[in-house]
Design a protein around this motif. Structure first.
Motif, PDB file in Angstrom:
ATOM      1  N   LYS A  71       4.512  13.222  -3.582  1.00 25.99           N
ATOM      2  CA  LYS A  71       5.431  12.554  -3.041  1.00 25.99           C
ATOM      3  C   LYS A  71       4.621  11.450  -2.193  1.00 25.99           C
ATOM      4  CE  LYS A  71       8.258  11.627   1.079  1.00 25.99           C
ATOM      5  NZ  LYS A  71       8.711  12.090   2.394  1.00 25.99           N
ATOM      6  N   TRP A  72       4.894  10.528  -3.258  1.00 31.68           N
ATOM      7  CA  TRP A  72       4.446   9.068  -2.915  1.00 31.68           C
ATOM      8  C   TRP A  72       4.620   8.003  -1.763  1.00 31.68           C
ATOM      9  CZ3 TRP A  72      -0.711   6.726  -4.298  1.00 31.68           C
ATOM     10  CH2 TRP A  72      -1.215   7.743  -5.875  1.00 31.68           C
ATOM     11  N   THR A  73       3.647   7.916  -0.847  1.00 29.50           N
ATOM     12  CA  THR A  73       4.391   7.243   0.916  1.00 29.50           C
ATOM     13  C   THR A  73       3.831   5.877   1.208  1.00 29.50           C
ATOM     14  OG1 THR A  73       4.230   9.452   2.408  1.00 29.50           O
ATOM     15  CG2 THR A  73       4.555   7.216   3.484  1.00 29.50           C
ATOM     16  N   SER A  74       4.880   4.836   1.376  1.00 23.04           N
ATOM     17  CA  SER A  74       4.392   3.541   1.128  1.00 23.04           C
ATOM     18  C   SER A  74       4.123   3.356   3.031  1.00 23.04           C
ATOM     19  CB  SER A  74       6.111   2.975   1.085  1.00 23.04           C
ATOM     20  OG  SER A  74       5.481   1.609   1.932  1.00 23.04           O
ATOM     21  N   LEU A  75       3.235   2.735   2.736  1.00 21.88           N
ATOM     22  CA  LEU A  75       2.419   2.587   4.097  1.00 21.88           C
ATOM     23  C   LEU A  75       2.543   0.895   4.952  1.00 21.88           C
ATOM     24  CD1 LEU A  75      -1.167   3.844   3.993  1.00 21.88           C
ATOM     25  CD2 LEU A  75       1.026   5.353   4.788  1.00 21.88           C
ATOM     26  N   GLY A  76       3.469  -0.299   3.883  1.00 20.43           N
ATOM     27  CA  GLY A  76       4.380  -0.894   4.203  1.00 20.43           C
ATOM     28  C   GLY A  76       2.963  -2.242   3.583  1.00 20.43           C
ATOM     29  N   ILE A 100       0.818  -0.691  -0.218  1.00 18.19           N
ATOM     30  CA  ILE A 100       0.053  -0.545   0.346  1.00 18.19           C
ATOM     31  C   ILE A 100       0.922   1.288  -0.128  1.00 18.19           C
ATOM     32  CG2 ILE A 100      -1.762   0.734   0.859  1.00 18.19           C
ATOM     33  CD1 ILE A 100      -2.724  -1.974   0.115  1.00 18.19           C
ATOM     34  N   GLU A 101       0.352   1.945  -0.732  1.00 15.58           N
ATOM     35  CA  GLU A 101       1.120   3.778  -0.708  1.00 15.58           C
ATOM     36  C   GLU A 101       0.220   4.879  -0.648  1.00 15.58           C
ATOM     37  OE1 GLU A 101       5.194   2.795  -3.662  1.00 15.58           O
ATOM     38  OE2 GLU A 101       3.652   2.984  -4.257  1.00 15.58           O
ATOM     39  N   ARG A 102       0.349   5.799  -0.414  1.00 15.88           N
ATOM     40  CA  ARG A 102       0.007   7.061  -0.221  1.00 15.88           C
ATOM     41  C   ARG A 102       0.033   8.162  -0.556  1.00 15.88           C
ATOM     42  NH1 ARG A 102      -2.113   8.384   5.900  1.00 15.88           N
ATOM     43  NH2 ARG A 102      -0.291   9.797   5.442  1.00 15.88           N
ATOM     44  N   GLN A 103      -0.738   9.080  -1.375  1.00 18.34           N
ATOM     45  CA  GLN A 103      -0.369   9.958  -1.469  1.00 18.34           C
ATOM     46  C   GLN A 103      -1.243  11.208  -0.990  1.00 18.34           C
ATOM     47  OE1 GLN A 103      -1.033  11.710  -5.277  1.00 18.34           O
ATOM     48  NE2 GLN A 103       1.136  12.030  -5.955  1.00 18.34           N
ATOM     49  N   GLN A 104      -0.661  12.536  -0.566  1.00 18.76           N
ATOM     50  CA  GLN A 104      -2.202  13.348  -0.141  1.00 18.76           C
ATOM     51  C   GLN A 104      -2.373  14.577  -1.320  1.00 18.76           C
ATOM     52  OE1 GLN A 104      -0.754  15.655   3.096  1.00 18.76           O
ATOM     53  NE2 GLN A 104      -2.346  17.658   2.353  1.00 18.76           N
ATOM     54  N   VAL A 105      -3.515  14.775  -1.953  1.00 21.67           N
ATOM     55  CA  VAL A 105      -4.300  15.265  -3.326  1.00 21.67           C
ATOM     56  C   VAL A 105      -3.405  16.738  -2.824  1.00 21.67           C
ATOM     57  CG1 VAL A 105      -5.793  16.112  -4.464  1.00 21.67           C
ATOM     58  CG2 VAL A 105      -5.841  14.073  -3.533  1.00 21.67           C
ATOM     59  N   GLY A 106      -2.021  16.631  -4.273  1.00 27.02           N
ATOM     60  CA  GLY A 106      -1.569  17.984  -4.148  1.00 27.02           C
ATOM     61  C   GLY A 106      -0.431  17.928  -3.628  1.00 27.02           C
ATOM     62  N   ARG A 107       0.160  16.800  -3.635  1.00 27.60           N
ATOM     63  CA  ARG A 107       1.233  16.423  -3.090  1.00 27.60           C
ATOM     64  C   ARG A 107       2.103  15.958  -4.200  1.00 27.60           C
ATOM     65  NH1 ARG A 107       2.521  16.693   2.873  1.00 27.60           N
ATOM     66  NH2 ARG A 107       1.631  18.558   2.863  1.00 27.60           N
ATOM     67  N   TYR A 130      -4.146   6.318  -3.299  1.00 21.44           N
ATOM     68  CA  TYR A 130      -4.123   5.168  -2.246  1.00 21.44           C
ATOM     69  C   TYR A 130      -3.479   4.179  -3.653  1.00 21.44           C
ATOM     70  CZ  TYR A 130      -5.899   6.600   2.181  1.00 21.44           C
ATOM     71  OH  TYR A 130      -5.333   7.385   3.456  1.00 21.44           O
ATOM     72  N   ARG A 131      -2.063   3.849  -4.050  1.00 24.45           N
ATOM     73  CA  ARG A 131      -1.638   2.785  -5.284  1.00 24.45           C
ATOM     74  C   ARG A 131      -0.974   1.222  -3.973  1.00 24.45           C
ATOM     75  NH1 ARG A 131       3.611   5.849  -8.318  1.00 24.45           N
ATOM     76  NH2 ARG A 131       1.460   6.812  -9.346  1.00 24.45           N
ATOM     77  N   ILE A 132      -2.359   0.144  -5.020  1.00 20.61           N
ATOM     78  CA  ILE A 132      -1.816  -1.408  -4.259  1.00 20.61           C
ATOM     79  C   ILE A 132      -1.779  -1.652  -5.203  1.00 20.61           C
ATOM     80  CG2 ILE A 132      -3.703  -2.598  -3.361  1.00 20.61           C
ATOM     81  CD1 ILE A 132      -6.008  -0.919  -3.221  1.00 20.61           C
ATOM     82  N   ARG A 133      -0.572  -2.567  -4.860  1.00 22.66           N
ATOM     83  CA  ARG A 133      -0.045  -4.063  -5.573  1.00 22.66           C
ATOM     84  C   ARG A 133      -0.371  -5.048  -5.150  1.00 22.66           C
ATOM     85  NH1 ARG A 133       3.738   1.244  -6.102  1.00 22.66           N
ATOM     86  NH2 ARG A 133       3.880   1.284  -8.512  1.00 22.66           N
ATOM     87  N   ALA A 134      -0.301  -6.073  -5.271  1.00 23.21           N
ATOM     88  CA  ALA A 134      -0.397  -7.453  -4.963  1.00 23.21           C
ATOM     89  C   ALA A 134       1.272  -8.082  -5.153  1.00 23.21           C
ATOM     90  CB  ALA A 134      -1.713  -8.478  -5.962  1.00 23.21           C
ATOM     91  N   LYS A 135       1.216  -8.839  -4.308  1.00 27.06           N
ATOM     92  CA  LYS A 135       3.058  -9.486  -3.908  1.00 27.06           C
ATOM     93  C   LYS A 135       3.170 -11.325  -3.870  1.00 27.06           C
ATOM     94  CE  LYS A 135       7.309  -8.910  -1.546  1.00 27.06           C
ATOM     95  NZ  LYS A 135       7.806  -8.565  -0.595  1.00 27.06           N
ATOM     96  N   THR A 136       3.681 -11.673  -4.573  1.00 26.37           N
ATOM     97  CA  THR A 136       3.264 -13.028  -4.613  1.00 26.37           C
ATOM     98  C   THR A 136       5.464 -13.449  -5.067  1.00 26.37           C
ATOM     99  OG1 THR A 136       3.566 -13.755  -7.163  1.00 26.37           O
ATOM    100  CG2 THR A 136       0.949 -13.198  -6.035  1.00 26.37           C
TER     101      THR A 136
END
Length: 1326
Positions: free
Chosen positions: A768-773, A759-766, A795-801
Motif C-alpha cells: 500500500k502507498w499512502t499519500s502524505l499530501g 509525496i507518497e510513502r510505502q512501508q517496506v514489506g507492504r 517514497y514517491r515524488i511527483r511534480a505538479k504544474t
C-alpha cells in the motif's frame, strides 16, 4: 633529542643527501656516521637505452660505500624476479653490478631503479628502457591504403558507444587508442611531444588516418558546437591546480557538458574550491582539478551531449626535485639560466610564469640533458619586463625562483639584437610623419589665404609633385599628399586618384607646362615663390553615395571661397528646390538633400562653381523590409499546448528576387508532413503541425535579396506536463523520530512553474502507498516526522504544474530509528591558560552519525586522578569553544570532548596535552657563551649557557631552538621542531663548504626569547688539515697487461676539500683517463690500457694549508713473444756458444731480457744457467764430453716468461777405455737401531677457533710404534684428533682449538731396542 643521538649513533632517521652524480637520491638512516664509514653512493649510474624487440640489453652500475653496499634492482610497473627474463650479477674485475634483460618485449619498456643499501643508508637512481616494436612500421605501411576505409567502418560501429565506457584495450602491434584520441584534440605543434610519451618516434605515416578521424570528429561536433578553438591540454599551473580548456560556442546554450575520467563521469561545480570545477567566461571554458594527487591521474574527456570536444591525458610521474631552481640576477641584454635536477628521467617538464607557460623559441631556450634528469631554461636577452617569478613543474611537484633584471649601467642595451634598430626606424618614421603633417597644415593655411586675399602669398616648403590630375586647379603638385600628386579627400580638394575627381576646364595645358618647367628648374631646396590668383578651388569634392528607398540622403562639397555661388545638376539637368530636392549654401559648404529617396532619384549629380566642377553617383537600393506592426505581432511568443498547431505569418516588401528561409533553433526548416511553408511576393507563412514539447525553441525568418538581409525572431513555447523530479535523492537526516531527504527539480518543467510536489510513502514489506499530501514547489525537500523506529520506508515524488502531474521519482529504502552516535571530535586545543580560567577550542567530528550535532560534552581530569568530571552541568555546549573557570591555580588538567546528536553522546576525543592553570610566563632572555665545539663537512656542534632569569622581565628558559640560514638565503630554518632541554646541539645535513648563519633561541610557555647568534658566519668544514697520504704501503710501481683495466686508488686526508691534479710524465693525463675524486681519495681509471699509457703518474693534492704529491710508475706490457731459432757453436773445448734471433718485443719493451736453461743426458732436469741477458749471445762452460746437452732460451719481462725456443742437441764424443770392475769384498752389516727423534715437538700457541698442527720426525729400525698422549691420556683412539705417520713424520691435527685443548702433548715411540719420548705445551689464545 641530542642526548639520544650521542648514545645511539645508529638511531633510525631519514636524512636526504645530495650525490655528486646527478639523479642519485641518498637517504642516510643514522644521525651521525661512525669514523671511516659512509653511506652508499653511485660512482657510475645506469644509462638509459633504446633497444629493438627481441634483443637483449644491460644496465651497469658502479657503487661505493663503507661497508660495501648491497645492490638490488626494481621497476615501476612490475617485478624482475623472473630468472628467464632478468639476470643480475657482479663483475669483480670491472667492479660493475649488471642487470641483464633477455629477449626484450614491449611490455618491459619501463623506468628501472637501482638500489644500493648498507646499514647506514640507501642510494637510489633510475634509468629508462625504450623498446622499438619489431615489424611495427612495415605493418602500418603495408595496410595504409585500407586503413581509412577500415576505420570508417569501425567508427560506424562505435558511434553509439557512450563516453562513459572506457576505450578498447590496445592490441598487440597496434597503436594505443588513447593516442588517437589525444592527437585528434591536440594542435599540430604538440604531435611529437604526445607521440614520444607513447613511444612512437615517427608519426608521419599516421597523418593520413589522423586527418580522416579529425574530419569525422568535426562532423560529429558540428551537430552541437558552432565553433571550437584554442584547445589546451592539461597542465599543472603555478597556483597548484591542473587546468585544461577551450573556447566553444554552442548551438544550444542549454546543452549538457559532461566530464569523464577513464570513462566514468566526474561531477564538477562552479565553485573553484571544489575538487573538480568549471570556470566559464563567455565562450571560454576552463576545467580545473584542485590540489592534484597521484590518484587524479587518468584519461579525461569532455563531451557536449554525445559529441567529444576534448581529450587529454593527465600523467603524474613519481618524480621529485633533487635540485630545485635558484633565484637568478641578470643585467639587461644578458641571458639568465634556471636549472633543476629530477629524481626520475622525464622527456620534458613545464616551464611557466605566473600567467602563461613558456615554449622553446627565440625568447626562451629549453634544453634537457642526455639522461633526462637535468632540465634548463635560458631567458635570452633579458629585459626589465622579464623580471618576476618563474616556475618549473614536473608532474605535481613544482619549484619557484625569481629573476631580477637590472638596468645596464654601461648603456650596452642598444648594441645587441635588432629591436633597438627597429625602434630607431619607428622613431624616424614618426618624425617624418610629424614633419609631413606640419608641412600639410602650413600648405592648407596658405591655400586659405590665397582664397581670401586673392593675392600673392608665399608657399611652405614642399617636395616636387606631379600634376595631381586635378590638383589645385593649376596642377602644380602642391596639394593633396606632398609631392606625389595623389588624391586625398581630406586634403586640399585634390581627388586625383578618385573616380569623383575635380575637373578644371581652363588652363589645363598651361598647368601641365608650368609644372614641367618647375620640375626642371628645381635642382636645390625649395624657396618661397610668388603665386598668382587661380580663382575658386574645391577643398573637398562630392563622393559616391548609396541610399535605401525612403531614406534621407545628403551630398555635399566645400569650396575655398565662402562667397562663390554654384549650381547642382542631375544627369546634366539643372536642379532647383522645385525639383523635390533641398539646396543649401552654408558659407563655403554646398549641400544637396533628398528627403525621401525613390528609384528615379538614382543618377549622376554634379556641382559647378566658377568653372570648377565635381560629380558623384547616387545609387538607390531596395533591401527587404517588414511592416513594423506585423513585426511586433511576429516577435510575440506563440504559446500552445502539446498536440496543437503553431502558425506564423509575416508580410514584407523589397526588390525582387528575394529568398525566404525559415529556421527553428538555427536549423533550416524544409516542407515536410509536419512543416507547411507558403510564400508569395509580399507574404510568407509557416505552420507547424501537432507540436510536441521538444519543438519548443526559437523560430526565425530570414529574407534576403541583392541589397541586404533582414531577420525576425519569434519563440515557440509548447506546454506539457513536467518531467519527473531528478535524483539521486540525498538523505539529510535519518533519526529515530524523523526522516528528511531532498531531490532536484525536474529537468523540464513543461513550460510552467512547479506549483507543488506530491509525496507518497510505502512501508517496506507492504504493497500500500499512502499519500502524505503536497508541499510547495519552491522547496524540493521533505521531512517525514511520522515514522516508527526500526522501520524502512520508500517514497514517491511527483511534480505538479498547471499542465498536469509528472511521472514519479522513487527513492531507495530509507531506514528510520537506527541509533547512530557521532564519532569523536578532534583533540581539544588550549587557546590560552590563566590561574583561574582555561580557554579551549575543538573541531566537529567527521562522522555526525547521520543526524545533526546538537551540542558537546566537555570533561576534565585533574592530573594524578582517574576521575573525569563533566564541566557543562547545565546541558550540552552549542559552540566549539568554552572557557573552563572551575580550576585551581597551579593544578594540571587534561580535557576531552564528546559530540551529542539526536541519538545521544558519542565517544570522547583523545585528551589534550596537560595544561597548568597559571598566568602566562614572560619569554626568556638571550642565551650566553654561544660557541662552536666541533664541525665537519656535514655537521657542526654548538654549546651555550642558560640565560639568567630576571623577575618580572625574563622568566626561566624551558627549552631551546636552533636555527640556521644559508648566507645566500633570507629565511631561517629551524633545526629542531620541538624544544630541546640540553644546552648543546649538533646540526646535521649541511652542505660541504657551505656558509651558514647560526642562532639559538630560548623558549618557554610565554613564547620565544630574542635570538643569540654568532658574530660571523660558520663554514661547514672540519678544522684545516694539510694534505697527507694515508696509506703507507702505496705501490710506486704497477705492471698491467695490455688491454686490462688500470685502477689506482689514492687515499688522502685534507681539510678543506683540496684540489686534485693528475699528471703523466709532467703533463696533464690524456682524455681517455678517467679521474674520480672525493673528499677522502682519488681514483685514476684507464678502462682499456695500451702500451702508450706507460709512464710516471703524479697526483698533487692541494688546499689552503699546503700540498702533497705522490708518484706511481705504471708499466703497460704484454706476455713476451719467444725469441727466434737458437744456433750452437763450439770454439773452445768444454764450452758452447748460443746465439738466437731477438724477440719481436725487444724494440717495444726496454725491460725485456733473456734467460737460458740447460739439460744434459745425465741429470735429465732443466736448470737455469743464465738470466738477465740483454744481448742475443751466451757461452755455456763446463761442457763435459760424452754427454748430450739441450738448451732453451726464454724472453722475459715484467709479465713473465715467453714460450721457449729450443736448440738442437749438442754432444761431444768421449774416447772409450776398457772398463774393468773391481768388486770389493762383501761385508754383512746389521742396521737395527733404537728409536730416536730427529725433530722433536715444539711449544705452540694457537688462536681459539683455528686449527692446530703438531709434528715431529723419528727414526729407528725396526720402525717404532707411535703413541700420542694429552695430559698422559692416550689419543690414538680418539676420533676428534687426526693422527698420521708418513715416512717417519708423525703429525696430529686439531681442527678447531678451544680452551679445553690446553695442556701437555707427548709422543712416545717404542721398538724392540728401546723407547723414546718428546713433549710440548699447547696454549690456546682467546
Amino acid at each position: 633529542m641530542s642526548s639520544k643521538t650521542n648514545q645511539d649513533p645508529k638511531a633510525f632517521v631519514a636524512i636526504k643527501k645530495r650525490s655528486r652524480v646527478p639523479g642519485v637520491m641518498i637517504t642516510q638512516t643514522v644521525e651521525q656516521l661512525p669514523p671511516g664509514k659512509s653511506t652508499p653512493d653511485f660512482t657510475r649510474k645506469p644509462i638509459a637505452v633504446t633497444v629493438q624487440e627481441g634483443k637483449k640489453t644491460f644496465f651497469k652500475a658502479m657503487v661505493s660505500g663503507e661497508p660495501a653496499p648491497t645492490v638490488t634492482w626494481g621497476r615501476n610497473k612490475g617485478e624482475i624476479d623472473d630468472p628467464e627474463k632478468y639476470k643480475t650479477r657482479y663483475d669483480e674485475r670491472a667492479r660493475e653490478h649488471i642487470l641483464e634483460i633477455i629477449n626484450i618485449n614491449p611490455d618491459q619498456a619501463d623506468t628501472y631503479k637501482c638500489f644500493a643499501t648498507n646499514e647506514y643508508g640507501k642510494a637510489v637512481c633510475t634509468t629508462t628502457l625504450n623498446v622499438i616494436a619489431a615489424g611495427f612500421r612495415k605493418k602500418s605501411q603495408g595496410g595504409s591504403q585500407q586503413e581509412p576505409q577500415d576505420f570508417r567502418s569501425m567508427l560506424k560501429k562505435t558511434v553509439v558507444v557512450t563516453r562513459k565506457k572506457q576505450l578498447p584495450p590496445q592490441k598487440e602491434g597496434e597503436i594505443d587508442p588513447k593516442l588517437w584520441e589525444l592527437l585528434i584534440s591536440a594542435p599540430k605543434k604538440d604531435y611529437e611531444k604526445i607521440c614520444l610519451e607513447f613511444g612512437v618516434t615517427d608519426f608521419r605515416w599516421m597523418l593520413k588516418r589522423l586527418n580522416q578521424m579529425k574530419k569525422e570528429r568535426a562532423d560529429e561536433q558540428a551537430k552541437v558546437v558552432e565553433q571550437l578553438e584554442n584547445v589546451k591540454q592539461i597542465e599543472v599551473k603555478p597556483n597548484g591546480k591542473a587546468e585544461f580548456g577551450f573556447d566553444m560556442q554552442l548551438w544550444d546554450p542549454n546543452s549538457a557538458v559532461n566530464l569523464y575520467k577513464d570513462g566514468v563521469m566526474v561531477p564538477y561545480a562552479d565553485d573553484e574550491n571544489s575538487k573538480h570545477s568549471l570556470r566559464k567566461k563567455g565562450t571560454n571554458y576552463i576545467f580545473s582539478i584542485k590540489d592534484p594527487q597521484p590518484e587524479d591521474a587518468g584519461f579525461y574527456q569532455v563531451d557536449v551531449e554525445e559529441a567529444n570536444v576534448l581529450t587529454t591525458d593527465f600523467r603524474v610521474p613519481a618524480v621529485e626535485f633533487v635540485d630545485k631552481i635558484k633565484d637568478a640576477k641578470a643585467v639587461e641584454s644578458e641571458d639568465a639560466v634556471f636549472q633543476c635536477v629530477l629524481s626520475t628521467p622525464l622527456n620534458r617538464i613545464t616551464w611557466s610564469r605566473e600567467d602563461s607557460s613558456l615554449e622553446h623559441g627565440d625568447k626562451y631556450e629549453i634544453t634537457v640533458s642526455e639522461d633526462k634528469l637535468t632540465h634548463t631554461l635560458r631567458v635570452k636577452d633579458c629585459e626589465i619586463a622579464d623580471k618576476g617569478a618563474y616556475y618549473a613543474i614536473a608532474g605535481i611537484a613544482s619549484s619557484r625562483a625569481s629573476l631580477m633584471v637590472e638596468e645596464d649601467p654601461h648603456g650596452r642595451k642598444g648594441r645587441k639584437g635588432t629591436k633597438t634598430i627597429g625602434h630607431d626606424n619607428l622613431s624616424n618614421q614618426g618624425l617624418d610623419k610629424a614633419k609631413i603633417s606640419k608641412e600639410k597644415d602650413d600648405l592648407e593655411a596658405v591655400n586659405r589665404a590665397l582664397a581670401e586675399k586673392k593675392a600673392a602669398n608665399t608657399l611652405g616648403d614642399a617636395k616636387d609633385g606631379g600634376d595631381g590630375r586635378d590638383g589645385l586647379g593649376a596642377g602644380d603638385g602642391s596639394s593633396g599628399k606632398i609631392g606625389d600628386g595623389s588624391s586625398d579627400r581630406d586634403g586640399d580638394g585634390t581627388d586625383g586618384d578618385d573616380k569623383n575627381h575635380l575637373r578644371s576646364e581652363e588652363d589645363d595645358k598651361d598647368t601641365k607646362d608650368d609644372a614641367s618647367k618647375k620640375k626642371q628648374s628645381r635642382t636645390g631646396p625649395l624657396v618661397p615663390d610668388t603665386a598668382l590668383d587661380r580663382g575658386v578651388q574645391f577643398v573637398s569634392g562630392l563622393s559616391d553615395t548609396n541610399a535605401n528607398i525612403g531614406e534621407r540622403v545628403e551630398m555635399s562639397c566645400k569650396l575655398s571661397s565662402e562667397t562663390s555661388e554654384g549650381h547642382w545638376y542631375k544627369n546634366g539637368k539643372l536642379l532647383t528646390n522645385e525639383d523635390g530636392v533641398t539646396i543649401i549654401k552654408d558659407g563655403a559648404f554646398h549641400r544637396l538633400i533628398v528627403d525621401c529617396c525613390k528609384k528615379d532619384d538614382a543618377a549622376v549629380y554634379r556641382f559647378e562653381a566658377e568653372g570648377r566642377k565635381s560629380e558623384a553617383t547616387l545609387s538607390i537600393q531596395d533591401p527587404p523590409k517588414m511592416d513594423p506592426d506585423a513585426l511586433g505581432n511576429f516577435t510575440k511568443p506563440v504559446i500552445i499546448k502539446a498536440g496543437e498547431n503553431a502558425e506564423w505569418k509575416l508580410p514584407f516588401s523589397g526588390q525582387a528576387p528575394m529568398t525566404i528561409q525559415w529556421y527553428k533553433n538555427d536549423d533550416e526548416l524544409l516542407p515536410a508532413l509536419n512543416v507547411k511553408i507558403e510564400t508569395s511576393d509580399s507574404e510568407s507563412q509557416l505552420r507547424l503541425i501537432k507540436c510536441q514539447r521538444k519543438d519548443s525553441g526559437e523560430v526565425k525568418i530570414k529574407i534576403k535579396n541583392e541589397f541586404g538581409t533582414t531577420e525576425a525572431i519569434s519563440k515557440l513555447i509548447v506546454l506539457d506536463k513536467p518531467t519527473p523530479p531528478q535524483g539521486p535523492v540525498d538523505i539529510m537526516e535519518s533519526a529515530v523520530t524523523s526522516v528528511e531527504f531532498k531531490w532536484k527539480p525536474p529537468k523540464d518543467n513543461g513550460g510552467c512553474p512547479i506549483a507543488n510536489y506530491i509525496i507518497e510513502r510505502q512501508q517496506v514489506g507492504r504493497n500500500k502507498w499512502t499519500s502524505l499530501g503536497e508541499i510547495p514547489g519552491n522547496s524540493p525537500s521533505f521531512k517525514d516526522s511520522d515514522v516508527d523506529p526500526g522501520r524502512r520506508y520508500c517514497y514517491r515524488i511527483r511534480a505538479k504544474t498547471a499542465e498536469g502531474i509528472s511521472d514519479y521519482l522513487q527513492t531507495e529504502d530509507i531506514p528510520a530509528g537506527v541509533l547512530r552516535y557521532p564519532g569523536p571530535p578532534a583533540v581539544p586545543k588550549v587557546v590560552s591558560a590563566f590561574k583561574d580560567c582555561i580557554n579551549l577550542a575543538w573541531s566537529p567530528p567527521c562522522d555526525t552519525g547521520g543526524t545533526k550535532i546538537v551540542g558537546y560534552n566537555l570533561e576534565k581530569n585533574k592530573k594524578g586522578t582517574n576521575y573525569w568530571s563533566l564541566v557543562n552541568q547545565k546541558g550540552p555546549i552549542t559552540d566549539t569553544k568554552y572557557a573552563v573557570k572551575d580550576v585551581f591555580e597551579g593544578a594540571a588538567y587534561e580535557f576531552r570532548v564528546s559530540a551529542v546528536n539526536l541519538s545521544g553522546a558519542g565517544d570522547p576525543s583523545i585528551p589534550c596535552d596537560t595544561v597548568i592553570a597559571r598566568d602566562p610566563m614572560k619569554p626568556p632572555g638571550k642565551v650566553t657563551d654561544l660557541k662552536l665545539t666541533s664541525s665537519n663537512y656535514m655537521t657542526f656542534s654548538l654549546a651555550w649557557t642558560k640565560p639568567k632569569e630576571v623577575q618580572g622581565v625574563e622568566d626561566e628558559a624551558q627549552g631551546y631552538y636552533v636555527e640556521i640560514r644559508p648566507i645566500e638565503s633570507l629565511e631561517w630554518t629551524r633545526c629542531n621542531t620541538t624544544p630541546i632541554t640540553l644546552t648543546s646541539y649538533t646540526v646535521l645535513g649541511l652542505k660541504a663548504m657551505a656558509t651558514y648563519w647560526v642562532r639559538v633561541i630560548a623558549t618557554n610557555y610565554g613564547g620565544d626569547g630574542e635570538p643569540q647568534s654568532f658574530d660571523n658566519y660558520i663554514i661547514a668544514m672540519p678544522p684545516p688539515v694539510k694534505p697527507r697520504f694515508k696509506d703507507r704501503n702505496m705501490k710506486t710501481f704497477v705492471v698491467v697487461k695490455s688491454g686490462n683495466t688500470v685502477r689506482l686508488n689514492i687515499n688522502f686526508e685534507a681539510s678543506p676539500m683540496p684540489e686534485i691534479f693528475w699528471l703523466k710524465d709532467g703533463i696533464p693525463v690524456p682524455k681517455h683517463v678517467t679521474i674520480t675524486n672525493s673528499d677522502k681519495g682519488s681514483q685514476l681509471l684507464i678502462p682499456t690500457s695500451e702500451r702508450t699509457d706507460t709512464g710516471i703518474y703524479t697526483i698533487t693534492v692541494k688546499n689552503m694549508v699546503g700540498q702533497e704529491s705522490f708518484n706511481v710508475e705504471i708499466r703497460v706490457t704484454d706476455d713476451p713473444k719467444p725469441p727466434g731459432p737458437v744456433e750452437l757453436e763450439q770454439n773452445i773445448p768444454g764450452t758452447v756458444t748460443l746465439s738466437w734471433t731477438p724477440s719481436p718485443d725487444e724494440k717495444r719493451d726496454d725491460r725485456l731480457h733473456y734467460m737460458v736453461s740447460k739439460r744434459d743426458s745425465f741429470k735429465r732436469t732443466w736448470r737455469t744457467v743464465a738470466d738477465n741477458l740483454f744481448n742475443n749471445k751466451f757461452t755455456v762452460v763446463n761442457i763435459l764430453p760424452g754427454r748430450q746437452y739441450h738448451f732453451r732460451v726464454f724472453a722475459k719481462n715484467d709479465m713473465g716468461l715467453s714460450p721457449h725456443s729450443e736448440s738442437p742437441a749438442f754432444e761431444t764424443k768421449k774416447e772409450k777405455e776398457k772398463f774393468q770392475v773391481n768388486r770389493p769384498e762383501i761385508k754383512h752389516r746389521i742396521f737395527d737401531s733404537p728409536p730416536s727423534f730427529i725433530v722433536p715437538l715444539k711449544r705452540r700457541t694457537a688462536p681459539q677457533g683455528y686449527e692446530c698442527y703438531m709434528s715431529c720426525a723419528i727414526k729407528g729400525d725396526p720402525a717404532p710404534r707411535v703413541t700420542w698422549y694429552w695430559n698422559n691420556i692416550s689419543l690414538n683412539t680418539n676420533t676428534n684428533y687426526h693422527i698420521t705417520n708418513v715416512c717417519g713424520v708423525c703429525s696430529l691435527l686439531i681442527l678447531r682449538v678451544g680452551p679445553k685443548d690446553n695442556g701437555e702433548y707427548k709422543v712416545a715411540i717404542q721398538n724392540k731396542l728401546g723407547t723414546a719420548e718428546s713433549s710440548m705445551m699447547l696454549n690456546v689464545r682467546e
